[in-house]
Design a protein around this motif. Structure first.
Motif, PDB file in Angstrom:
ATOM      1  N   ASP A 196     -45.311  38.524 -20.158  1.00  0.00           N
ATOM      2  CA  ASP A 196     -44.197  37.831 -20.805  1.00  0.00           C
ATOM      3  C   ASP A 196     -43.936  38.410 -22.190  1.00  0.00           C
ATOM      4  N   PRO A 197     -42.689  38.357 -22.642  1.00  0.00           N
ATOM      5  CA  PRO A 197     -42.390  38.849 -23.992  1.00  0.00           C
ATOM      6  C   PRO A 197     -43.117  38.035 -25.057  1.00  0.00           C
ATOM      7  N   VAL A 198     -43.367  38.664 -26.198  1.00  0.00           N
ATOM      8  CA  VAL A 198     -43.945  37.969 -27.340  1.00  0.00           C
ATOM      9  C   VAL A 198     -42.839  37.739 -28.365  1.00  0.00           C
ATOM     10  N   GLU A 199     -43.092  36.828 -29.309  1.00  0.00           N
ATOM     11  CA  GLU A 199     -42.095  36.539 -30.341  1.00  0.00           C
ATOM     12  C   GLU A 199     -42.761  36.521 -31.707  1.00  0.00           C
ATOM     13  N   LEU A 200     -42.278  37.361 -32.593  1.00  0.00           N
ATOM     14  CA  LEU A 200     -42.801  37.457 -33.950  1.00  0.00           C
ATOM     15  C   LEU A 200     -42.058  36.522 -34.890  1.00  0.00           C
ATOM     16  N   THR A 201     -42.790  35.948 -35.828  1.00  0.00           N
ATOM     17  CA  THR A 201     -42.222  35.175 -36.934  1.00  0.00           C
ATOM     18  C   THR A 201     -42.529  35.925 -38.216  1.00  0.00           C
ATOM     19  N   VAL A 202     -41.515  36.105 -39.076  1.00  0.00           N
ATOM     20  CA  VAL A 202     -41.662  36.988 -40.225  1.00  0.00           C
ATOM     21  C   VAL A 202     -41.505  36.218 -41.526  1.00  0.00           C
ATOM     22  N   ALA A 203     -42.124  36.745 -42.595  1.00  0.00           N
ATOM     23  CA  ALA A 203     -42.036  36.099 -43.907  1.00  0.00           C
ATOM     24  C   ALA A 203     -40.632  36.178 -44.480  1.00  0.00           C
ATOM     25  N   GLY A 204     -39.971  37.330 -44.317  1.00  0.00           N
ATOM     26  CA  GLY A 204     -38.632  37.509 -44.871  1.00  0.00           C
ATOM     27  C   GLY A 204     -37.785  38.367 -43.954  1.00  0.00           C
TER      28      GLY A 204
END
Length: 281
Positions: A51-59
């Motif tokens: 399954d795809p992954v999802e990144l969360t970023v600071a900015g």
């Protein structure tokens, strides 16, 4: 809303850098090349995840903006992390394109959230005002201004912008989003190679904020406006026709700051609350 990874998953922090010239910004887009898209594809590939992954970023940097100290997190299946975590950085180095690098990969402490747990972001904007132009080897990271800029005058202007304010005059408005920010540090200095470099640090930034602030201060630096002008624009709370949003290639996200591990969860909860200024509804 829970900020913890789902059962069976591990939250992983990534420290990364990229040259923004070849990207349409950070955020994933269906038909454009983005930093998030490249990273998520590489992680899924090297870990052989179904399954795809999802990144969360600071900015979430805009198209053309660079980063040397960007931070993101991703929740990975615990089994994949246990099997491949120690090799993930090396394997990403072999899979990612040349213009994005992951410097560190590690399991995040409890309560960590790359965006909401951050307490500040620090950017640098680089301006070259040599009459001959910019060093060709730096052209992708330095804005050339065709008139000399006075760093002392720009620093006088910068002092009037520090603190918590509504930066609506320097932001591209987004529906439902606040434009109240706390500007912690804003100053200019000359580097040994002659560049005028702005350091801009705030708890968070709204869309186009740094580039608009730099645009206003350059008007002061080259003598078009007095030092009080950027502060007057700020007080007006509306975009000023004289203030240009300078080009993105001079801007680099240098560093993201986080509190001590035992304060991460509290910071995340606090950051989710929409801010207002004292006396405002």
């Amino acid at each position: 809303m829970s900020d913890d990874p789902a059962p069976g998953f591990v939250r992983v922090r990534l420290d990364l850098a990229y040259d923004g010239a070849g990207f349409s910004g950070w955020a994933k887009q269906r038909s454009r090349r983005t930093v998030q898209g490249e990273l998520e594809s590489a992680i899924q590939t090297v870990l052989r995840l179904p399954d795809p992954v999802e990144l969360t970023v600071a900015g979430r940097t805009d198209a053309g903006v660079h980063a040397r100290g960007q931070v993101a997190h991703v929740d990975l299946p615990a089994a994949a992390w246990e099997d491949e975590g120690a090799r993930l950085r090396r394997r990403l180095a072999g899979r990612l394109p040349w213009d994005v690098r992951v410097w560190e990969v590690r399991q995040a402490p409890a309560g960590f959230h790359a965006r909401f747990a951050a307490i500040w972001r620090r950017y640098a904007y680089r301006v070259g005002d040599h009459p001959g132009g910019v060093d060709p080897l730096l052209r992708g990271h330095v804005l050339w201004h065709d008139r000399p800029v006075d760093v002392d005058a720009m620093n006088a202007a910068a002092k009037l912008l520090l603190g918590e304010h509504d930066f609506a005059a320097y932001c591209k408005k987004r529906e439902g989003a606040t434009t109240i920010r706390t500007l912690i540090d804003l100053h200019w200095e000359r580097t040994p190679d002659g560049l005028a470099v702005a350091t801009v640090r705030a708890d968070a930034f709204c869309h186009n904020m740094v580039r608009a602030l730099v645009g206003a201060m350059i008007l002061v630096g080259d003598g078009h406006r007095p030092p009080g002008f950027p502060g007057e624009v700020l007080a007006g709370r509306v975009r000023h026709s004289a203030v240009n949003v300078v080009r993105p290639h001079g801007l680099t996200l240098e560093e993201v700051g986080y509190p001590a591990d035992d304060q991460l969860a509290a910071r995340t909860r606090e950051a989710r609350n929409k801010r207002t200024l004292p006396g405002c509804p």
